[in-house]
Design a protein around this motif. Structure first.
Motif, PDB file in Angstrom:
ATOM      1  N   VAL A   1       0.881  -1.185   0.000  1.00 16.38           N
ATOM      2  CA  VAL A   1       0.000   0.000   0.000  1.00 16.38           C
ATOM      3  C   VAL A   1       0.908   1.221   0.000  1.00 16.38           C
ATOM      4  N   SER A   2       0.731   2.044  -1.022  1.00 12.46           N
ATOM      5  CA  SER A   2       1.635   3.190  -1.144  1.00 12.46           C
ATOM      6  C   SER A   2       1.046   4.427  -0.497  1.00 12.46           C
ATOM      7  N   GLU A   3       1.886   5.427  -0.365  1.00 12.74           N
ATOM      8  CA  GLU A   3       1.435   6.735   0.093  1.00 12.74           C
ATOM      9  C   GLU A   3       0.528   7.284  -1.003  1.00 12.74           C
TER      10      GLU A   3
ATOM     11  N   GLN B   1      -7.392   5.449  -0.111  1.00 13.10           N
ATOM     12  CA  GLN B   1      -6.510   4.691   0.778  1.00 13.10           C
ATOM     13  C   GLN B   1      -7.211   3.411   1.245  1.00 13.10           C
TER      14      GLN B   1
ATOM     15  N   ILE C   1      -5.921  -0.453   0.762  1.00  7.27           N
ATOM     16  CA  ILE C   1      -5.766  -1.498   1.790  1.00  7.27           C
ATOM     17  C   ILE C   1      -6.659  -2.690   1.447  1.00  7.27           C
TER      18      ILE C   1
ATOM     19  N   LEU D   1       3.854  -1.045   3.773  1.00  7.88           N
ATOM     20  CA  LEU D   1       3.094   0.203   3.739  1.00  7.88           C
ATOM     21  C   LEU D   1       4.073   1.371   3.681  1.00  7.88           C
TER      22      LEU D   1
ATOM     23  N   PRO E   1       1.516   5.266   4.766  1.00 10.33           N
ATOM     24  CA  PRO E   1       0.092   5.030   4.452  1.00 10.33           C
ATOM     25  C   PRO E   1      -0.858   6.062   5.064  1.00 10.33           C
TER      26      PRO E   1
ATOM     27  N   LEU F   1      -5.083  -1.970  10.423  1.00  9.21           N
ATOM     28  CA  LEU F   1      -3.746  -2.587  10.452  1.00  9.21           C
ATOM     29  C   LEU F   1      -3.629  -3.527  11.647  1.00  9.21           C
TER      30      LEU F   1
ATOM     31  N   MET G   1       5.970  -0.920   7.978  1.00  2.18           N
ATOM     32  CA  MET G   1       5.345   0.373   7.694  1.00  2.18           C
ATOM     33  C   MET G   1       6.381   1.482   7.811  1.00  2.18           C
TER      34      MET G   1
ATOM     35  N   THR H   1       6.863   5.438   7.993  1.00  2.00           N
ATOM     36  CA  THR H   1       5.961   6.554   8.330  1.00  2.00           C
ATOM     37  C   THR H   1       6.704   7.725   8.965  1.00  2.00           C
TER      38      THR H   1
END
Lengths: 466, 257
Positions: free
Chosen positions: B89-91, B149, B153, B166, B169, B185, B197, B199
């Motif tokens: 899952v990308s930004e 988003q 997911i 991720l 995300p 999540l 992830m 972030t």
């Protein structure tokens, strides 16, 4: 997986507003080109029939074939020439047949209506040339880099998808989706032809199908080229700019520059120069004839003097004509060979652009390639022999002998029968000849497709997806 | 239900190093291991190497040294096998805007080898990620970032892979959407997924992660279990590490060859 990518590509393209708008415009133009072509063909046909009737009308009331002023033959309009005009509007459509001598086609459509020489006709080939290429560019320029910008490429390739499968699906999907939609528009246009009263022979239909397939190959060349460029750029704006430059250079500049370059490389004697040479030679022959005429002695029987003189003049003319023909043929052949060399060079230079191959292949298939003029003159030459023979049979003299013997006071004053005049039966350039002439350029277009397809493949295998 | 099947890591970075062609050292011998049912959060500023790490797992980059392994499979040696075991899952998820949510899910499900799913299942998954039913057949071009988003997911869930990656995300999500996302999540982690992830969001990382790493200049400069950070101010810790970086180690500069 390939199927999923293929279906996605087709659905994504066909569902986009960009496609709907560009396809709507393209479809209107394509169908419009067929409608305009059909209308123009019907008009040309009426003009042709009127010209043929007018040529026969001059025989009304004549009692002697010697009184016939001139016999003209006309290039019959071909339905495909209205769709792919080629050189059909530039060359003369009328040839005055005298029975002997060099034939020249006059009265070109552009000569009669110069406005069309400036703006040209909106024919199907023009639509293919401009619309197909722009359609391909507009829908293909962001095939790869656009997906990168949207982030869908990274997401897609995060799956266990081989890159070659992904790009193959994209390429095949976009070619299939867009080609089929264009075919629908072209098919609708084709249906218009019989509806609008244009009758096509079986051969014409085969030619039309081949022209459309050539157009699709041209479209494919630009589409695969766009996908290739989109796979070597990372921003859709860069890809679009690159394709715009390629389009301007390939479609507008290259064909014109190639003619200039070939013109500089190979010199072809001008028509004026050739005419001056021919006139000078004719003058020389006349001088010789005049010397012989000065020594002409009529036979004692004065009743036959006029006929004797006519025969004498005839024999002189035969000699002059034979020598003129040899000289003219040599000059023409020299010029023709130089011209062929120049054309060949220009075409070969221009073939770096798919647009040249499209132009050459479609005009060859439509029978409106450069050879049309030559073919028309050849056909008229064949007719001229028959006509010359006919006139000799009817009058006893060679036609255009420079002398006319009109017998007055004879009992036979019955009007001549115009139906006896041999008819000019024009045979279009044979299909196999057209196909052979177009094959090379169709092959080049196919090679463009394969090259850019392979290029897109290779570029995408190394594409930085991040 | 936390399911740590065994100690064998699902996602593993072993001396993972990436030096770009221009000489920039983006990742410098990074090591970590994420077992099933755990969420590993990578914190760090821009250019710290978080996205590079994710890209190395996805084989969008080739490592200069070391390996990114998925269930023991080196991503750069057997990329397709590794990718088949990861969801991503990308930004700022940007799916196909002309497709509906269902159509997007269908395409990505097929891409991940799941031809067997049907519309009903897609709807269930979309409902699970919190996307209201009336949006399922709408084109994504009208979706907000949070809705996209959720679709992202949902695609990751459909793949049903043991590992999820991720990349930022929660960037740009409003607090409610961010909270919902973290809840999701957590449930995936409980199902046994190993989650990596990256972030910027210290608070979300603290809320959900089992292990937290702070990255800087391509290196992991701190890695602790969440339990170890109990009662400590993660923001303070992060700021302290970052302050230390600015004094001593500038952001990865080109290395002269």
């Amino acid at each position: 997986m390939f199927r999923a990518i293929l279906e996605k590509e087709i659905r994504d393209l066909l569902g986009s507003t960009k496609f709907v708008l560009t396809f709507a415009v393209s479809a209107v133009l394509i169908i419009g080109a067929f409608a305009i072509g059909a209308t123009r063909h019907n008009l040309n046909l009426r003009q042709y029939e009127a010209s043929v009737a007018e040529n026969l009308r001059q025989l009304d009331g004549l009692t002697d074939w010697n009184q016939m002023e001139q016999n003209r033959v006309f290039l019959p309009p071909q339905p495909l020439a209205a769709l792919v005009s080629g050189v059909s509007n530039d060359i003369g459509r009328t040839i005055t047949v005298t029975g002997r001598g060099e034939l020249t086609a006059t009265d070109s459509r552009y000569g009669e209506d110069p406005i069309y020489a400036v703006f040209r006709f909106l024919d199907l080939k023009f639509i293919f040339h401009i619309v197909f290429s722009l359609f391909a560019i507009l829908l293909g320029f962001d095939a790869v880099c656009g997906e990168k910008e949207r982030g869908t490429l990274r997401l897609a390739l995060a799956n266990a998808v081989p890159r070659h499968t992904f790009i193959a699906g994209k390429l095949v999907g976009s070619v299939a989706a867009l080609a089929v939609s264009l075919l629908i528009a072209v098919g609708a246009g084709c249906l218009l032809l019989p509806v609008m009263g244009v009758s096509l022979s079986g051969g014409d239909w085969i030619r039309l199908v081949l022209i459309v397939l050539t157009g699709l190959l041209y479209f494919g060349a630009f589409l695969t080229m766009s996908v290739f460029v989109s796979a070597v750029t990372h921003r859709s704006s860069s890809s679009f700019m690159a394709m715009l430059v390629i389009w301007i250079v390939g479609v507008l500049i290259v064909p014109r520059v190639s003619v200039l370059l070939a013109g500089r490389a190979i010199d072809v004697p001008s028509v004026d120069h050739m005419s001056a040479q021919k006139a000078s030679y004719r003058e020389q022959l006349w001088k010789e004839s005049r010397e012989l005429m000065a020594n002409f002695q009529p036979k004692a029987n004065t009743a036959c003097a006029a006929t004797d003189f006519g025969r004498f003049m005839d024999s002189l003319m035969d000699v002059r004509e034979a020598r003129t023909q040899i000289y003219t043929a040599r000059l023409n052949e020299e010029r023709y060979n130089r011209q062929q060399e120049q054309q060949k060079l220009a075409f070969n230079i221009a073939r770096v652009s798919p647009s040249t191959s499209l132009t050459l292949a479609t005009s060859a298939l439509a029978g409106t390639f450069l050879t049309l003029k030559e073919h028309f003159v050849d056909e008229a030459s064949g007719y001229q022999d028959a006509y010359g023979q006919f006139i000799k049979e009817k009058t006893g003299l060679n036609p255009a002998a420079g002398i006319k013997v009109i017998k007055i006071g004879e009992s036979n004053q019955e009007p001549i029968d115009p139906d006896e005049l041999p008819r000019f039966g024009y045979r279009p350039i044979p299909l196999d000849q057209s196909v052979a002439s177009a094959a090379g350029d169709v092959g080049i277009l196919a090679i463009f497709n394969l090259l850019f397809f392979a290029g897109g493949f290779l570029a995408f295998s190394r594409y930085d997806v991040r | 239900m936390k399911t740590s099947h065994n100690n064998r890591p699902v996602l593993e970075a072993v001396d993972l190093t990436k030096r770009y062609e221009d000489g920039v050292l983006a990742l410098d011998h990074v090591n970590f291991a994420i077992p099933a049912g755990e969420l590993f959060a990578m914190l760090g500023g821009n250019g710290a190497g978080k996205t590079t790490t994710v890209n190395l797992f996805l084989n969008l980059l080739e490592p200069t040294e070391g390996e990114a392994r998925v269930n023991g499979v080196a991503a750069h040696l057997e990329p397709l096998k590794a990718k088949s075991q990861m969801a991503f899952v990308s930004e700022n998820v940007m799916l196909y805007p002309n497709f509906t949510a269902i159509q997007n899910l269908d395409f990505f499900a097929k891409l991940s080898g799941h031809d067997e799913y049907g519309t009903r299942y897609y709807r269930d998954v979309l409902l699970r990620v919190g996307l209201a039913e009336e949006s399922h057949n709408k084109r994504l071009k009208g979706f907000s970032k949070g809705m996209r988003q959720k679709c992202g997911i949902a695609i990751a869930i459909l793949k049903n892979a043991p590992a999820i990656l991720l990349d930022e995300p929660t960037a740009g999500l409003d607090p409610k959407a961010g909270h919902d996302f973290i809840q999701l999540l957590d449930s995936l982690r409980r199902e046994g997924k190993a989650i990596l992830m990256s972030t910027h969001d210290i608070f979300r990382a603290r809320e959900v992660a089992d292990t937290i790493a702070i990255m800087d200049c391509g290196r992991i400069i701190m890695q602790k279990r969440a339990a170890e950070l109990q009662g400590q101010d993660l923001v303070q810790i992060y700021m302290r590490y970052m302050a230390g970086r600015t004094e001593s180690s500038p952001i990865a500069a080109p290395v002269e060859s």
